[in-house]
Design an enzyme around this catalytic site. Sequence first.
Site, mmCIF file in Angstrom:
data_model
loop_
_atom_site.group_PDB
_atom_site.id
_atom_site.type_symbol
_atom_site.label_atom_id
_atom_site.label_comp_id
_atom_site.label_asym_id
_atom_site.label_seq_id
_atom_site.Cartn_x
_atom_site.Cartn_y
_atom_site.Cartn_z
ATOM 1 N N ASP A 30 0.666 -2.530 -9.846
ATOM 2 C CA ASP A 30 0.282 -3.691 -10.664
ATOM 3 C C ASP A 30 0.584 -3.442 -12.143
ATOM 4 O O ASP A 30 1.161 -4.279 -12.833
ATOM 5 C CB ASP A 30 -1.214 -3.997 -10.507
ATOM 6 C CG ASP A 30 -1.623 -4.169 -9.057
ATOM 7 O OD1 ASP A 30 -0.738 -4.341 -8.208
ATOM 8 O OD2 ASP A 30 -2.835 -4.115 -8.783
ATOM 9 N N SER B 34 -4.786 -10.055 -12.046
ATOM 10 C CA SER B 34 -5.263 -10.366 -13.401
ATOM 11 C C SER B 34 -5.836 -9.099 -14.037
ATOM 12 O O SER B 34 -5.798 -8.939 -15.261
ATOM 13 C CB SER B 34 -6.317 -11.471 -13.372
ATOM 14 O OG SER B 34 -7.305 -11.191 -12.433
ATOM 15 N N TYR C 265 -10.226 -1.778 0.724
ATOM 16 C CA TYR C 265 -9.106 -1.085 0.065
ATOM 17 C C TYR C 265 -9.358 0.426 0.023
ATOM 18 O O TYR C 265 -8.476 1.230 0.364
ATOM 19 C CB TYR C 265 -8.912 -1.623 -1.356
ATOM 20 C CG TYR C 265 -7.670 -1.094 -2.049
ATOM 21 C CD1 TYR C 265 -6.474 -1.792 -2.029
ATOM 22 C CD2 TYR C 265 -7.693 0.124 -2.728
ATOM 23 C CE1 TYR C 265 -5.340 -1.313 -2.663
ATOM 24 C CE2 TYR C 265 -6.563 0.617 -3.366
ATOM 25 C CZ TYR C 265 -5.389 -0.111 -3.333
ATOM 26 O OH TYR C 265 -4.271 0.381 -3.955
ATOM 27 N N SER D 173 -14.414 -14.217 -23.521
ATOM 28 C CA SER D 173 -13.288 -14.776 -22.774
ATOM 29 C C SER D 173 -13.532 -16.257 -22.551
ATOM 30 O O SER D 173 -14.637 -16.749 -22.778
ATOM 31 C CB SER D 173 -13.132 -14.065 -21.437
ATOM 32 O OG SER D 173 -13.801 -14.786 -20.439
ATOM 33 N N HIS E 60 0.817 -1.225 0.000
ATOM 34 C CA HIS E 60 0.000 0.000 0.000
ATOM 35 C C HIS E 60 0.851 1.275 0.000
ATOM 36 O O HIS E 60 0.379 2.348 0.362
ATOM 37 C CB HIS E 60 -1.001 0.017 1.171
ATOM 38 C CG HIS E 60 -2.145 -0.926 0.970
ATOM 39 N ND1 HIS E 60 -3.409 -0.523 0.655
ATOM 40 C CD2 HIS E 60 -2.196 -2.286 1.006
ATOM 41 C CE1 HIS E 60 -4.210 -1.596 0.528
ATOM 42 N NE2 HIS E 60 -3.486 -2.678 0.733
ATOM 43 N N THR E 61 2.104 1.150 -0.408
ATOM 44 C CA THR E 61 2.955 2.341 -0.498
ATOM 45 C C THR E 61 2.734 3.074 -1.818
ATOM 46 O O THR E 61 3.024 4.264 -1.914
ATOM 47 C CB THR E 61 4.449 1.950 -0.443
ATOM 48 O OG1 THR E 61 4.650 0.877 -1.368
ATOM 49 C CG2 THR E 61 4.863 1.503 0.943
ATOM 50 N N ASP E 62 2.219 2.369 -2.829
ATOM 51 C CA ASP E 62 2.216 2.987 -4.178
ATOM 52 C C ASP E 62 1.364 4.247 -4.241
ATOM 53 O O ASP E 62 1.822 5.288 -4.710
ATOM 54 C CB ASP E 62 1.891 1.971 -5.290
ATOM 55 C CG ASP E 62 0.559 1.273 -5.181
ATOM 56 O OD1 ASP E 62 -0.143 1.464 -4.178
ATOM 57 O OD2 ASP E 62 0.214 0.527 -6.134
HETATM 58 C C1 GLA Z 1 -3.453 -3.739 -4.984
HETATM 59 C C2 GLA Z 1 -3.433 -2.430 -5.760
HETATM 60 C C3 GLA Z 1 -2.018 -1.857 -5.841
HETATM 61 C C4 GLA Z 1 -1.386 -1.771 -4.457
HETATM 62 C C5 GLA Z 1 -1.542 -3.075 -3.696
HETATM 63 C C6 GLA Z 1 -1.109 -2.968 -2.262
HETATM 64 O O1 GLA Z 1 -2.732 -4.711 -5.662
HETATM 65 O O2 GLA Z 1 -3.952 -2.632 -7.047
HETATM 66 O O3 GLA Z 1 -2.042 -0.602 -6.480
HETATM 67 O O4 GLA Z 1 -1.923 -0.688 -3.733
HETATM 68 O O5 GLA Z 1 -2.904 -3.528 -3.696
HETATM 69 O O6 GLA Z 1 0.233 -2.666 -2.167
#
Ligand code: GLA
Length: 385
Positions: free
Chosen positions: A171, A126, A220, A66, A33-35
């Site tokens: 991601d 995904s 989240y 799909s 959760h640093t991003d």
């Molecule tokens: C998910 C989010 C990412 C990131 C992670 C936690 O994967 O899509 O952007 O925040 O959680 O690090």
Amino acid sequence: MTEATVSLFHNKYGAAPEQMAFAPGRIEFIGNHTDYNGGLVMGAAVTEGITLAVRRREDQQLRFTSDGMDAAEADLGNISPLTGKASWANYPLGVIKALLESGMSMPVGCEIAVTSTLPSGAGMSSSAAFELSTAYALAALYGFESDKAGFARIGRKAENEFVGMPCGILDQGVSAFGQHNALVSIDCASEVYRNEAMPKGTHFWIFDSNEKHALVDSAYADRHRECHEALALLQQQHPQAKTLSDLTCEQVKGQSAELGDLLTRRALHITGENARVRAVEAALKSGDLLAVGAALYASHESSRVNFENSTPALDALVQELAKQPEVYGARLTGGGFGGAVMAFTSADFNAEAAASVATAYQATCSREATVIHTRAGDGARLLSV
Ligand code: GLA
């Protein structure tokens, strides 16, 4: 997988695709959760991912099919989020919208077929693989140019603005910048990407807890909001701080009275994770794999106690993995609240050891874990048709 995608495309649309692309899922190695808090994160693209085939139509229709979902449709003249069973197609649809907003011209619609080797809901992203494979294939089809960072931004924009998930760049960035046998290190404040070789003889194992992992509906967004609330309070004393990542753990602790217990713990998770990413980078340089592992375990502990994005099932997997001598470290990977645990191991960790972890997990949690032995693989790319 390419053949399966081509044959799905053929069965559905009665013709061959014009362009194809592959984009990988990812492991979050450390930096939880640093991003979206302007911090540091390290991940790796995996070899599993999404293969997407596309060809132009003569009208304005957009068609999606799909291997696992019901077919979906939309109109180029009216792109808005789909609901119900068709909502899986919001990932490519959001990318189409983001590409158009970035200047790509789409005079006609297209038909898309997609197959996946990634378990969905396992926390291996995904969704980012779907976004990046769409972006690469469509850009080639309609003649739009960008670079890896640009495609990652387009994928994130689709997810933030169209799907409604306030994720950071991890991601999409890892799916774009993945490299065989290498980690991807991201400074999310400057969006600077670096590849670092995986230490020789180290492996990744994923243990999917098979607990539901629905980021969009989950906590989240609450964590995202709490981090911003903590930052606003901390900025009263530290006006120069643009994000939580501009602060240290000591500075957060120094303001715990104003923050209160919950926001203190949320902020400490972020400042602590940034420190742990730096520690891991240093330990990788000096080849100290036990120190890398210790930081991974500490990250999980901070998720459990401070950020509360772990679950008893994820904790049980980490506890079992910690008993295995060939495991350097393990932690939840990705958003949390279910999903998967990542184990960083020596080459001696094998299928038998993995099965014993899964058996112990089943005994404790009455649920089967899905085990995947994966490798750090290459990032998103076009495939020849
Ligand atoms: C998910 C989010 C990412 C990131 C992670 C936690 O994967 O899509 O952007 O925040 O959680 O690090």
